[in-house]
Design an enzyme around this catalytic site. Structure first.
Site, PDB file in Angstrom:
ATOM      1  N   ARG A  97       0.811  -1.213   0.000  1.00  0.00           N
ATOM      2  CA  ARG A  97       0.000   0.000   0.000  1.00  0.00           C
ATOM      3  C   ARG A  97       0.848   1.269   0.000  1.00  0.00           C
ATOM      4  O   ARG A  97       0.579   2.213  -0.744  1.00  0.00           O
ATOM      5  CB  ARG A  97      -0.938   0.006   1.218  1.00  0.00           C
ATOM      6  CG  ARG A  97      -2.176  -0.838   1.053  1.00  0.00           C
ATOM      7  CD  ARG A  97      -1.920  -2.318   0.869  1.00  0.00           C
ATOM      8  NE  ARG A  97      -1.182  -2.891   2.010  1.00  0.00           N
ATOM      9  CZ  ARG A  97      -0.543  -4.043   1.977  1.00  0.00           C
ATOM     10  NH1 ARG A  97      -0.474  -4.758   0.867  1.00  0.00           N
ATOM     11  NH2 ARG A  97       0.091  -4.500   3.037  1.00  0.00           N
ATOM     12  N   CYS A 129      -6.009  -2.707   7.964  1.00  0.00           N
ATOM     13  CA  CYS A 129      -4.794  -2.102   7.406  1.00  0.00           C
ATOM     14  C   CYS A 129      -5.044  -0.607   7.354  1.00  0.00           C
ATOM     15  O   CYS A 129      -5.948  -0.155   6.633  1.00  0.00           O
ATOM     16  CB  CYS A 129      -4.507  -2.648   6.006  1.00  0.00           C
ATOM     17  SG  CYS A 129      -3.236  -1.710   5.109  1.00  0.00           S
ATOM     18  N   THR A 187      -3.099   1.929   6.218  1.00  0.00           N
ATOM     19  CA  THR A 187      -2.675   2.624   5.003  1.00  0.00           C
ATOM     20  C   THR A 187      -3.718   2.496   3.900  1.00  0.00           C
ATOM     21  O   THR A 187      -3.968   3.448   3.151  1.00  0.00           O
ATOM     22  CB  THR A 187      -1.321   2.088   4.515  1.00  0.00           C
ATOM     23  OG1 THR A 187      -0.394   2.044   5.610  1.00  0.00           O
ATOM     24  CG2 THR A 187      -0.737   2.979   3.427  1.00  0.00           C
ATOM     25  N   THR A 223       2.869   3.862   8.746  1.00  0.00           N
ATOM     26  CA  THR A 223       3.747   3.763   7.588  1.00  0.00           C
ATOM     27  C   THR A 223       3.954   5.135   6.947  1.00  0.00           C
ATOM     28  O   THR A 223       3.182   6.060   7.175  1.00  0.00           O
ATOM     29  CB  THR A 223       3.151   2.835   6.518  1.00  0.00           C
ATOM     30  OG1 THR A 223       1.926   3.432   6.028  1.00  0.00           O
ATOM     31  CG2 THR A 223       2.882   1.447   7.057  1.00  0.00           C
ATOM     32  N   LYS A 280       6.889  -7.597   9.617  1.00  0.00           N
ATOM     33  CA  LYS A 280       6.483  -8.217   8.348  1.00  0.00           C
ATOM     34  C   LYS A 280       7.385  -9.393   7.972  1.00  0.00           C
ATOM     35  O   LYS A 280       7.008 -10.222   7.138  1.00  0.00           O
ATOM     36  CB  LYS A 280       6.441  -7.175   7.222  1.00  0.00           C
ATOM     37  CG  LYS A 280       5.183  -6.298   7.233  1.00  0.00           C
ATOM     38  CD  LYS A 280       5.115  -5.400   6.031  1.00  0.00           C
ATOM     39  CE  LYS A 280       3.877  -4.509   6.030  1.00  0.00           C
ATOM     40  NZ  LYS A 280       2.602  -5.226   5.840  1.00  0.00           N
ATOM     41  N   CYS A 335      -0.694   1.446  12.513  1.00  0.00           N
ATOM     42  CA  CYS A 335      -0.304   0.424  11.549  1.00  0.00           C
ATOM     43  C   CYS A 335      -0.550  -0.909  12.232  1.00  0.00           C
ATOM     44  O   CYS A 335      -0.168  -1.088  13.400  1.00  0.00           O
ATOM     45  CB  CYS A 335       1.164   0.553  11.148  1.00  0.00           C
ATOM     46  SG  CYS A 335       1.730  -0.807  10.097  1.00  0.00           S
TER      47      CYS A 335
END
Length: 237
Positions: free
Chosen positions: A51, A88, A90, A130, A170, A199
């Site tokens: 994203r 999510c 973003t 992010t 991640k 996030c």
């Protein structure tokens, strides 16, 4: 008994965050048996393009992310879901546009989080998210609309935030306490009376390490709103 909603979860951004989100829903639902839990359809589509890279890239890259999200959202809608959640932050850059193409409500993670902050009486909040979320200003705009000052980290601190998200969580790691401690020092020195974990990888970090109430977890707030939107009661914690 009234008809409860069916929750659709558009996940995979990342997979661990989606797993954590569903665990939050289970933990926060007032239920004494299997049958008293929500019906949830989770589509963990790990192939959605990144994203942040999409939003900060070319218009074609951003459009590719949007079209992928839209196809997934419509899949969940066609499958019979009556409420949609996207764990999510973003991707909420596209949320209003997505909602315009759907016939079921998309619970807006950013707005719900900022509403919760407003209800708590917080006035200055740090945004931990992010680069895509920070640079598009989606939290800053919602905060400003409710009279809250949103403070984004300086470049050196933002690099630490991104490192925890991309280099650690991640990749299946637990996240660096040392990096987070440096972020925490900046937040408190900058006069923030709260900080948003904006996030879902940071929500995963919180699950691993625990964080004080100073940190408001957007994923937790989204999970709560999903439960009540589907007609279920929250388990008190």
């Amino acid at each position: 008994m009234h008809q409860e909603g069916i929750l659709g979860v558009l996940g995979g951004m990342g997979p661990q965050a989606t797993n954590t989100f569903y665990q939050r829903i289970i933990d926060r639902t007032q239920a004494e048996s299997d049958q008293e839990h929500l019906r949830v359809l989770i589509w963990s589509d790990a192939k959605i393009p990144d994203r942040t890279a999409g939003i900060l890239g070319t218009p074609d890259q951003a459009e590719a992310v949007y079209q992928h999200l839209l196809a997934d959202a419509k899949l969940l809608e066609r499958a019979g879901c009556t409420v949609l959640a996207i764990p999510c932050n973003t991707s909420h850059y596209f949320a209003d546009r997505l909602q315009g193409e759907l016939h079921i409500p998309l619970i807006h993670m950013i707005r719900e989080t900022v509403s919760a902050i407003r209800a708590m009486g917080k006035t200055t909040v740090g945004i931990l998210a992010t680069d895509g979320t920070v640079q598009t200003g989606i939290y800053q705009r919602e905060c400003a609309a409710r009279g809250i000052e949103a403070v984004a980290p300086p470049a050196d601190v933002q690099k630490l935030v991104m490192s925890i998200i991309y280099d650690e969580i991640k990749r299946g790691e637990k996240g660096s306490r040392e990096k987070f401690a440096a972020i925490d020092r900046w937040l408190r020195a900058s006069g923030c009376d709260a900080a948003i974990l904006g996030c879902t990888e940071l929500s995963v970090y919180r699950t691993y390490h625990g964080l004080p109430d100073y940190y408001l977890d957007a994923m937790e707030i989204l999970a709560e709103r999903c439960i009540t939107a589907c007609g279920y009661k929250l388990r008190m914690v």
